[in-house]
Write a protein that holds these residues in place. Structure first.
Motif, PDB file in Angstrom:
ATOM      1  N   HIS A  61       0.837  -1.197   0.000  1.00 50.53           N
ATOM      2  CA  HIS A  61       0.000   0.000   0.000  1.00 50.53           C
ATOM      3  C   HIS A  61       0.871   1.245   0.000  1.00 50.53           C
ATOM      4  CE1 HIS A  61      -3.241   2.674   1.146  1.00 50.53           C
ATOM      5  NE2 HIS A  61      -4.070   1.701   0.763  1.00 50.53           N
ATOM      6  N   PRO A  62       0.539   2.234  -0.806  1.00 50.53           N
ATOM      7  CA  PRO A  62       1.381   3.433  -0.884  1.00 50.53           C
ATOM      8  C   PRO A  62       1.503   4.186   0.424  1.00 50.53           C
ATOM      9  CG  PRO A  62      -0.629   3.672  -2.172  1.00 50.53           C
ATOM     10  CD  PRO A  62      -0.536   2.267  -1.797  1.00 50.53           C
ATOM     11  N   ALA A  63       0.426   4.211   1.206  1.00 52.92           N
ATOM     12  CA  ALA A  63       0.516   4.908   2.507  1.00 52.92           C
ATOM     13  C   ALA A  63       1.570   4.267   3.388  1.00 52.92           C
ATOM     14  CB  ALA A  63      -0.834   4.883   3.204  1.00 52.92           C
ATOM     15  N   LEU A  64       1.578   2.939   3.405  1.00 48.12           N
ATOM     16  CA  LEU A  64       2.551   2.219   4.223  1.00 48.12           C
ATOM     17  C   LEU A  64       3.968   2.495   3.762  1.00 48.12           C
ATOM     18  CD1 LEU A  64       1.935   0.343   6.549  1.00 48.12           C
ATOM     19  CD2 LEU A  64       2.358  -1.577   5.041  1.00 48.12           C
ATOM     20  N   ASP A  65       4.137   2.503   2.438  1.00 46.81           N
ATOM     21  CA  ASP A  65       5.469   2.792   1.898  1.00 46.81           C
ATOM     22  C   ASP A  65       5.957   4.156   2.344  1.00 46.81           C
ATOM     23  OD1 ASP A  65       4.996   1.120  -1.320  1.00 46.81           O
ATOM     24  OD2 ASP A  65       5.735   0.410   0.625  1.00 46.81           O
ATOM     25  N   LYS A  66       5.024   5.121   2.244  1.00 45.50           N
ATOM     26  CA  LYS A  66       5.401   6.484   2.622  1.00 45.50           C
ATOM     27  C   LYS A  66       5.781   6.548   4.100  1.00 45.50           C
ATOM     28  CE  LYS A  66       5.795  10.768   1.475  1.00 45.50           C
ATOM     29  NZ  LYS A  66       6.909  11.163   0.661  1.00 45.50           N
ATOM     30  N   LEU A  67       5.031   5.818   4.899  1.00 46.86           N
ATOM     31  CA  LEU A  67       5.311   5.799   6.341  1.00 46.86           C
ATOM     32  C   LEU A  67       6.709   5.260   6.616  1.00 46.86           C
ATOM     33  CD1 LEU A  67       2.023   4.550   8.023  1.00 46.86           C
ATOM     34  CD2 LEU A  67       3.217   6.657   8.506  1.00 46.86           C
ATOM     35  N   ILE A  68       7.018   4.168   5.946  1.00 53.08           N
ATOM     36  CA  ILE A  68       8.338   3.550   6.163  1.00 53.08           C
ATOM     37  C   ILE A  68       9.438   4.514   5.752  1.00 53.08           C
ATOM     38  CG2 ILE A  68       9.852   1.670   5.430  1.00 53.08           C
ATOM     39  CD1 ILE A  68       7.236   0.003   5.089  1.00 53.08           C
ATOM     40  N   GLU A  69       9.220   5.149   4.607  1.00 46.96           N
ATOM     41  CA  GLU A  69      10.235   6.101   4.107  1.00 46.96           C
ATOM     42  C   GLU A  69      10.471   7.215   5.125  1.00 46.96           C
ATOM     43  OE1 GLU A  69       9.337   7.400   0.063  1.00 46.96           O
ATOM     44  OE2 GLU A  69      10.288   9.305   0.608  1.00 46.96           O
ATOM     45  N   LEU A  70       9.363   7.762   5.629  1.00 45.50           N
ATOM     46  CA  LEU A  70       9.497   8.868   6.579  1.00 45.50           C
ATOM     47  C   LEU A  70      10.153   8.408   7.860  1.00 45.50           C
ATOM     48  CD1 LEU A  70       6.039  10.425   5.961  1.00 45.50           C
ATOM     49  CD2 LEU A  70       8.213  11.552   5.573  1.00 45.50           C
ATOM     50  N   ARG A  71       9.831   7.204   8.243  1.00 43.38           N
ATOM     51  CA  ARG A  71      10.441   6.649   9.450  1.00 43.38           C
ATOM     52  C   ARG A  71      11.959   6.588   9.327  1.00 43.38           C
ATOM     53  NH1 ARG A  71       8.307   4.514  14.261  1.00 43.38           N
ATOM     54  NH2 ARG A  71      10.117   5.039  15.534  1.00 43.38           N
ATOM     55  N   VAL A  72      12.369   6.130   8.159  1.00 43.06           N
ATOM     56  CA  VAL A  72      13.819   6.031   7.908  1.00 43.06           C
ATOM     57  C   VAL A  72      14.457   7.397   8.004  1.00 43.06           C
ATOM     58  CG1 VAL A  72      15.522   5.508   6.132  1.00 43.06           C
ATOM     59  CG2 VAL A  72      13.673   3.921   6.563  1.00 43.06           C
ATOM     60  N   VAL A  73      13.802   8.388   7.404  1.00 47.49           N
ATOM     61  CA  VAL A  73      14.350   9.757   7.423  1.00 47.49           C
ATOM     62  C   VAL A  73      14.493  10.246   8.863  1.00 47.49           C
ATOM     63  CG1 VAL A  73      13.798  12.137   6.853  1.00 47.49           C
ATOM     64  CG2 VAL A  73      13.525  10.367   5.135  1.00 47.49           C
ATOM     65  N   LEU A  74      13.470  10.013   9.652  1.00 46.83           N
ATOM     66  CA  LEU A  74      13.504  10.481  11.045  1.00 46.83           C
ATOM     67  C   LEU A  74      14.629   9.801  11.826  1.00 46.83           C
ATOM     68  CD1 LEU A  74       9.709  10.602  11.759  1.00 46.83           C
ATOM     69  CD2 LEU A  74      11.259  12.525  11.903  1.00 46.83           C
ATOM     70  N   GLU A  75      14.771   8.506  11.603  1.00 48.76           N
ATOM     71  CA  GLU A  75      15.827   7.775  12.297  1.00 48.76           C
ATOM     72  C   GLU A  75      17.196   8.319  11.924  1.00 48.76           C
ATOM     73  OE1 GLU A  75      15.629   4.786  14.413  1.00 48.76           O
ATOM     74  OE2 GLU A  75      13.593   5.541  14.627  1.00 48.76           O
ATOM     75  N   LYS A  76      17.376   8.625  10.639  1.00 47.96           N
ATOM     76  CA  LYS A  76      18.681   9.134  10.207  1.00 47.96           C
ATOM     77  C   LYS A  76      18.965  10.510  10.788  1.00 47.96           C
ATOM     78  CE  LYS A  76      19.633   6.585   6.031  1.00 47.96           C
ATOM     79  NZ  LYS A  76      20.622   5.665   6.587  1.00 47.96           N
TER      80      LYS A  76
END
Lengths: 109, 426
Positions: free
Chosen positions: B116-131
């Protein structure tokens, strides 16, 4: 059982004598009575040790450790002297497997 | 969204569930009893979390409005490029939106499969925040400092509505200070917000803070000098290595030996003889020391387990150490220690001779004095003769060890022999 022997005037009592006495006491034969761990108390006159009485000699043979059986006269000790043991080992080194046993005894002659 | 029920009792939960179309009765055909039970148990929790969600949403809404006003009035400059904080801001916002969409999907029962695109976006943002986290950690000091300055400045009297806050971009950009003077900031204890190097004045020092704290000197006129406590140092009482023939250890071990104890018994008549009742069977309680206890334990073990324990190396070592420490064990073989006794006697002999020398003088004079004393007894001390009276054998030993110098090889050899045995070098 724990055995307390009172022997005033004597150094200590031998295993054989103890075995005989215990056998008479408990209605067994002296071949089934095994005694060990006797220590004479300071000053003499009293010694404390352990004794085990078995129902039959067969059972004793199954349970008892080898050194106690040898003390009783059952079974024989192997070669004691270290030099002889080493010679035997070196003779057996030349062979592999079951032939070792043959070589160890045969090479002596 | 839903009815704002403050209490989260189960009845409310049921009402809430029915309102969103989930039936909790197990009579319903579609719903399995286990599912209904699970839903019922989770319902109050759900209500509670939803309530908290509502509260947080309302509070953020108010804050957002304020922020919107600020941006509209163009007081926050966002023209100088993307800063770390802005990235964080935007990513968090979009994370929120995606998360709320995700929750909506779940509530409505749509599938939330992995693609699902929403889930993908969430994961991407999560990665950004972690970095961003480690970078934030590095900037933490600067950000905290600026925020602190802003807060202090706010509190110091600058108007609330104006942009008294400072904005720091990436790598320390222009700082906007409207209505906040440098003086005020310094008074707030922040000095220069752009100064990010370590500021030793910010350290809490004992001298500046507390005027009543004790300083290095008590008073100017007290005369007591207290040295500054810089680093811990070892305190030694006397000069550590006196070149005495008998060291403290040797003296102690000698004093404990049987020979000297016997001599003390014989000559030191003032001291009452001490004999322990250990082992005699008399006394209020039968005295048992550690050795007795150990022997008893061994005995018990042997009788319980029908096996004799031999002496192990460890036990022998301990026994020997205990004997050495105590000086004598209970039962001692006299012949064994004869040699050491004679060696100990050497030092005693020398002590006696030294005392005699002191008392009577040297050579022929000594003989004459000795005979005189034997005949006439102990007269009163004449002032000319320096007589040193020793209290007991211990004192004699101590005296002679102080005075005696050991330069000859013989003395050294004797010293070596009277040393405790574990120090012997073979």
């Amino acid at each position: 059982m724990i055995v307390d022997v009172i022997h005033p005037g004597r150094p200590n009592v031998s295993h054989k004598e103890l075995g005989e006495k215990l056998a008479k006491l408990y209605g067994s034969t002296e071949e089934c009575v095994f005694t060990f761990g006797f220590r004479t108390a300071f000053g003499g006159g009293k010694s404390t040790g352990f004794a085990l009485i078995y129902d039959s000699l067969e059972e004793a043979k199954k349970v008892e450790p080898k050194y106690r059986l040898i003390r009783h006269g059952i079974g024989a000790k192997g070669i004691i002297s270290s030099k002889q043991r080493k010679e035997r080992k070196n003779r057996a080194k030349k062979f592999r497997g079951t032939k070792k046993a043959k070589a160890a005894t045969a090479g002596k002659k | 969204m839903v009815s704002k029920s403050k209490s989260s009792s189960s009845s409310d939960a049921e009402k809430f569930l029915e309102s969103i179309g989930v039936s909790t009765n197990s009579d319903h055909q579609d719903v399995s009893p286990e599912l209904a039970k699970a839903v019922k148990s989770d319902a109050p929790l759900l209500v509670k979390s939803l309530n908290s969600l509502i509260e947080s949403i309302t509070s953020t809404k108010s804050k957002l409005n304020e922020l919107k006003e600020r941006i509209r009035s163009e007081t926050l400059p966002t023209s100088k490029g993307v800063s770390l904080l802005e990235v964080k801001l935007h990513s968090l916002l979009s994370y929120l939106t995606n998360l709320s969409f995700f929750i909506l999907l779940k509530l409505q029962g749509h599938s939330t499969a992995a693609g699902h695109p929403a889930l993908d976006k969430l994961i991407e943002l999560r990665v950004v925040l972690e970095k961003m986290k480690p970078i934030e950690a590095k900037l933490k000091y600067q950000i905290d400092k600026v925020v602190k300055a802003a807060n202090e400045a706010d509190g110091k009297g600058a108007s609330k509505g104006s942009a008294s806050g400072t904005v720091v971009g990436w790598e320390g950009e222009e700082v906007e200070r409207k209505g906040v003077s440098e003086y005020e900031l310094q008074a707030a204890g922040v000095s220069d917000p752009l100064q990010f190097k370590p500021n030793p004045r910010n350290l809490v020092g004992a001298m500046s803070l507390d005027p009543t704290a004790p300083t290095y000197q008590d008073e100017p006129g007290s005369g007591v000098y207290r040295p500054p406590k810089i680093a811990p140092t070892k305190y030694t009482e006397d000069n550590p290595k006196k070149k005495s023939q008998l060291s403290q250890q040797t003296r102690e071990s000698l004093s404990k030996s049987r020979l000297f104890r016997d001599m003390r018994e014989a000559f030191d008549t003032a001291r009452p003889e001490q004999v322990t009742s250990h082992g005699t069977g008399y006394g209020l309680r039968e005295l048992r020391d550690a050795k007795d206890e150990e022997l008893q334990k061994i005995e018990d073990f042997e009788l319980d387990n029908y096996q004799r324990l031999g002496a192990t190396r460890d036990r022998n070592k301990r026994e020997k150490a205990a004997i050495r420490r105590s000086g004598t064990s209970g039962i001692v073989d006299e012949m064994e220690n004869l040699e050491t006794d004679f060696l100990h006697m050497e030092s005693l002999d020398r002590a006696v001779s030294f005392d005699d020398k002191q008392r009577y003088g040297a050579g022929l004079l000594a003989k004459r004095n000795q005979r005189a004393e034997a005949v006439f007894g102990e007269g009163d001390e004449s002032g000319a003769r320096k007589r040193k009276h020793m209290g007991d054998a211990d004192e004699m030993l101590r005296f002679q060890s102080k005075q005696f110098s050991s330069k000859t090889g013989y003395d050294k050899a004797i010293r070596k022999m009277t040393r405790p045995s574990h120090k012997k070098r073979k």
